[in-house]
Design an enzyme around this catalytic site. Structure first.
Site, mmCIF file in Angstrom:
data_model
loop_
_atom_site.group_PDB
_atom_site.id
_atom_site.type_symbol
_atom_site.label_atom_id
_atom_site.label_comp_id
_atom_site.label_asym_id
_atom_site.label_seq_id
_atom_site.Cartn_x
_atom_site.Cartn_y
_atom_site.Cartn_z
ATOM 1 N N GLU A 130 6.020 -1.084 13.270
ATOM 2 C CA GLU A 130 6.828 0.103 13.562
ATOM 3 C C GLU A 130 5.930 1.310 13.848
ATOM 4 O OE1 GLU A 130 9.104 1.460 10.150
ATOM 5 O OE2 GLU A 130 10.651 2.252 11.485
ATOM 6 N N GLU A 162 18.842 2.915 9.089
ATOM 7 C CA GLU A 162 17.886 3.282 8.040
ATOM 8 C C GLU A 162 17.913 4.805 7.965
ATOM 9 O OE1 GLU A 162 13.323 2.139 7.045
ATOM 10 O OE2 GLU A 162 13.631 3.520 8.716
HETATM 11 C C1 LER Z 1 10.294 2.529 7.557
HETATM 12 O O1 LER Z 1 11.080 1.737 8.378
HETATM 13 C C2 LER Z 1 10.083 3.863 8.148
HETATM 14 O O2 LER Z 1 10.739 4.225 9.089
HETATM 15 C C3 LER Z 1 9.053 4.770 7.606
HETATM 16 O O3 LER Z 1 9.450 6.102 7.699
HETATM 17 C C4 LER Z 1 8.578 4.402 6.224
HETATM 18 O O4 LER Z 1 7.834 5.438 5.670
HETATM 19 MN MN MN Z 2 12.100 2.825 10.150
#
Ligand code: LER
Ligand code: MN
Length: 268
Positions: free
Chosen positions: A152, A246
């Protein structure tokens, strides 16, 4: 559109894990709100009763598109780029230990902050070499099980290693594994990408998972992101995976999750 939402299997400092703890209640709530899946944040597979977890997930007829691993960094300080080789080794072994969990659910393994942040005194180029070595080893361990790793890009205020999609694509070239790709997160993209839609388009078939939060990291609809346009760009790449919420539990997890699903379903 298949929708999932993050549930941490244990208490966590990370604020945007929408649901935390109490598996039975939270899985029932997530399913009853109309989600198709749950993204499980697991600090250490050894600390979780995996048979019970699988039983509960199946009972509620939920898929598990991805497993989050960032708490190994957030709670324990494990990272692929720590100057201490024993910490790097522990981080690699921890991610490899997620492969059998991921294989139970056919989930992707998320590489978020477990990649590290480049500690003071560490050269960025050296950190990249450690990162690539770790990703090659973990991708190779996951490959025989058909499991994919999704790194990510995370905004500059959280790490200095891989902040945007272009850096992620360059990393994919350097790692050179077919089961290694990216997880794009609209919260980070809003900070780092000149155009969210263009970066989604450029990442194309290497998008292995997708996080949604609005510009303020509240539920989609609470900020200024244009989810109609973003999701159209995502699906135009041929993406068939989950769109995973999220975001911060504001005003509370269930209300945020309900607002998110209503907003997103109206945009696609
Ligand atoms: C986790 O998916 C994320 O987006 C981050 O901000 C974790 O610190
Ligand atoms: Mn994330």
């Amino acid at each position: 559109m298949k929708l999932s939402i993050v549930l941490s299997t244990q208490p966590a400092k990370f604020q945007a894990a929408t649901f935390k703890g109490d598996l039975e209640t939270n899985l029932a709530r997530i399913a009853s709100l109309g989600y198709d899946g749950v993204e499980l944040a697991i600090r250490d597979p050894k600390s979780v009763d995996l048979d019970e977890l699988e039983r509960l997930v199946l009972k509620h007829n939920l898929s598990v598109p991805a497993i989050g691993t960032g708490q190994a960094w957030g709670e324990e300080g494990l990272s692929f780029t720590d100057p201490d080789p024993s910490v790097r080794r522990a981080a690699v072994e921890r991610i490899k230990s997620h492969v059998l969990v991921a294989a139970r659910f056919n989930a992707a393994i998320i590489i978020g902050l477990v990649r590290g942040i480049v500690k003071p005194g560490v050269d960025h180029a050296q950190a990249m070499i450690w990162l690539i070595e770790a990703l090659r080893e973990c991708s190779a361990a996951a490959e025989p099980f058909g499991i994919r790793l999704a790194l990510e890009p995370i905004n500059r205020y959280e790490t200095t290693l891989i902040n945007n999609a272009a850096q992620g694509l360059e990393l994919i070239e350097r790692v050179g594994a077919d089961n290694f790709g990216l997880l794009l997160d609209t919260f980070h993209m809003n900070i780092e990408e000149p155009s969210i839609e263009d970066s989604v388009k450029q990442t194309g078939g290497r998008i292995f998972h997708f996080h949604v939060a609005d510009s303020n990291r509240w539920y989609p609809g609470a900020g200024h992101l244009d989810f109609k346009s973003i999701l159209a760009a995502l699906f135009a790449t041929g993406y068939t995976g989950f769109v995973s919420g999220e975001f911060m539990p504001v005003p509370d997890a269930a209300t945020g999750a309900r607002n998110a699903i209503e907003h997103l379903r109206a945009k696609v």
